[in-house]
Design an enzyme around this catalytic site. Structure first.
Site, PDB file in Angstrom:
ATOM      1  N   ASP A   1       0.639  -1.352   0.200  1.00 44.69           N
ATOM      2  CA  ASP A   1       0.098   0.151  -0.113  1.00 44.69           C
ATOM      3  C   ASP A   1       0.614   1.328  -0.170  1.00 44.69           C
ATOM      4  O   ASP A   1       1.975   1.220   0.651  1.00 44.69           O
ATOM      5  CB  ASP A   1      -0.965  -0.052   1.229  1.00 44.69           C
ATOM      6  CG  ASP A   1       0.110  -0.810   2.525  1.00 44.69           C
ATOM      7  OD1 ASP A   1       0.612  -0.799   2.676  1.00 44.69           O
ATOM      8  OD2 ASP A   1      -0.471   0.965   3.486  1.00 44.69           O
TER       9      ASP A   1
ATOM     10  N   GLU B   1      -0.020  -1.227   5.776  1.00 42.98           N
ATOM     11  CA  GLU B   1       1.109  -0.882   6.389  1.00 42.98           C
ATOM     12  C   GLU B   1       0.877   0.807   6.881  1.00 42.98           C
ATOM     13  O   GLU B   1       1.388   1.794   8.296  1.00 42.98           O
ATOM     14  CB  GLU B   1       2.654  -0.700   6.065  1.00 42.98           C
ATOM     15  CG  GLU B   1       3.715  -0.522   6.540  1.00 42.98           C
ATOM     16  CD  GLU B   1       3.941   0.417   6.662  1.00 42.98           C
ATOM     17  OE1 GLU B   1       4.780   1.326   7.797  1.00 42.98           O
ATOM     18  OE2 GLU B   1       3.828   1.283   5.841  1.00 42.98           O
TER      19      GLU B   1
HETATM   20 ZN   LIG Z   1       6.904   2.484   3.983  1.00 42.53          ZN
END
Ligand SMILES: [Zn+2]
Length: 365
Positions: A70, A134
């Site tokens: 992401d 993340e």
């Molecule tokens: Zn990163």
């Protein structure tokens, strides 16, 4: 369809051009899964939008190479248009790939995908991990979910996280904790302040204490971790004519990974003795673990001295599982999330060379 045999810069562009802002990773995860499933030497597993591919050659060591799929939301190019699709500038050694995700961290993802396909006979068994979520709150983190639900998928002797480090090994990471320091006063009309106690004024000695305190450096497993202690927020006051009865100062402490969260909290409470201190958030750091042979082999493959990682990263999740972990990835960490995010093409090649050298070297070397 991703072509994993493509030139690294082309592959980086292809991976970035599948937009994957946190929560919207499915299309990229699908493409990664399909591309890896076409490699007969890999077993491919999927959980949500995390994809894991691994060899099972019966090697003496198993290593994990991980990266998140992401990105933060798109930024703007200088002309105001979105910073995707990607574009390139420069040539030769100075060529750059620009756009969202090029530094944080699809460069590391592109290198991992390329090697996952190319290295059919690594000297170490490899688990390639590509995960979601993340860049959002820690409770959603895809690597955290795998650690909870499939810890066996993350088992290994060492892990390499492809977050940007300008292609150097950065070991461990500082821990972080956040506290609110609550100052109480007595409200009064500001025309008659002697009838009250000003809680905002009471912050003055606290701020002086914080501004004058340097928590210093600590050496952990041969790397120097610089610690910090900062007031990061202050709030108080109810109206323009009232002596404030309450003031809250938020303090963030980044502490070296030889101290536990509980130890760092205890030290901070001692420094702030006499104040009301409320812990609001905290995460353990991660020791570099470079004394372990499996981790030392990664450093040896770079031919350079490792550095300490000062920010908190997902290496701490591997450390919590008992797996020493380092950061090694293309791109400048200072460009992560920036509108002018970009990745030097030479960083891609250097990271790929280091990982290839490591994953094809004899295990005893
Ligand atoms: Zn990163």
């Amino acid at each position: 369809m991703l072509d994993l045999s493509a030139d690294l810069a082309d592959l980086l562009q292809a991976v970035c051009d599948v937009e994957s802002v946190s929560g919207d990773e499915a299309r990229l995860a699908d493409a990664v899964e399909v591309a890896l499933a076409a490699c007969p030497h890999l077993e491919v597993l999927r959980d949500g939008d995390a994809v894991v591919a691994r060899t099972s050659l019966g090697r003496a060591e198993r290593v994990v190479v991980a990266g998140h799929l992401d990105t933060v939301p798109l930024g703007r190019r200088p002309d105001g248009s979105p910073n995707l699709p990607t574009w390139r500038t420069g040539s030769g050694d100075d060529e750059l790939v620009h756009g969202r995700g090029t530094a944080d961290m699809k460069g590391g993802v592109a290198v991992a995908l390329s090697l996952a396909a190319a290295l059919t006979e690594p000297t170490r068994d490899v688990t390639w991990v590509f995960y979601d979520h993340e860049e959002v709150e820690a409770s959603c983190n895809g690597l955290g979910r795998l650690a909870r639900e499939h810890p066996d998928w993350l088992a290994g002797d060492v892990a390499v996280l492809g977050e940007p480090t300008s292609a150097a090994v950065e070991g461990g990471c500082n821990g972080t904790l956040r506290v609110d320091v609550v100052l109480d006063g007595v409200p009064a009309h500001s025309a008659r302040p002697w009838r009250g106690v000003n809680a905002v004024h009471a912050a003055a000695p606290l701020l002086a204490l914080l501004a004058g305190h340097d928590p210093g450096e600590r050496e952990v497993d041969g790397l120097v971790f610089r610690q910090s202690l900062q007031a990061v927020g202050i709030r108080g006051g109810t109206a323009g004519n009232v002596v404030p009865d309450r003031c809250v100062v938020t303090v963030n402490h980044r502490f070296a990974p030889d101290r536990t969260l509980a130890e760092a909290e205890a030290d901070l409470r001692e420094l702030l003795a006499g104040y009301e201190v409320v812990l609001t958030d905290g995460a353990e750091g991660a020791r570099p673990g470079l004394d372990r042979p499996a981790a030392a082999a990664v450093v040896a493959a770079t031919g350079e001295e490792p550095r300490a990682k000062l920010g908190w990263t997902d290496v701490a999740r591997f450390t919590a599982l008992g797996v020493p972990a380092v950061n090694l990835g293309p791109g400048d960490p200072l460009l992560a999330h920036a509108d002018d995010e970009h990745c030097p093409v030479r960083d891609l090649h250097r990271c790929a060379d280091v990982l290839r050298r490591w994953l094809t070297a004899p295990v005893d070397a």
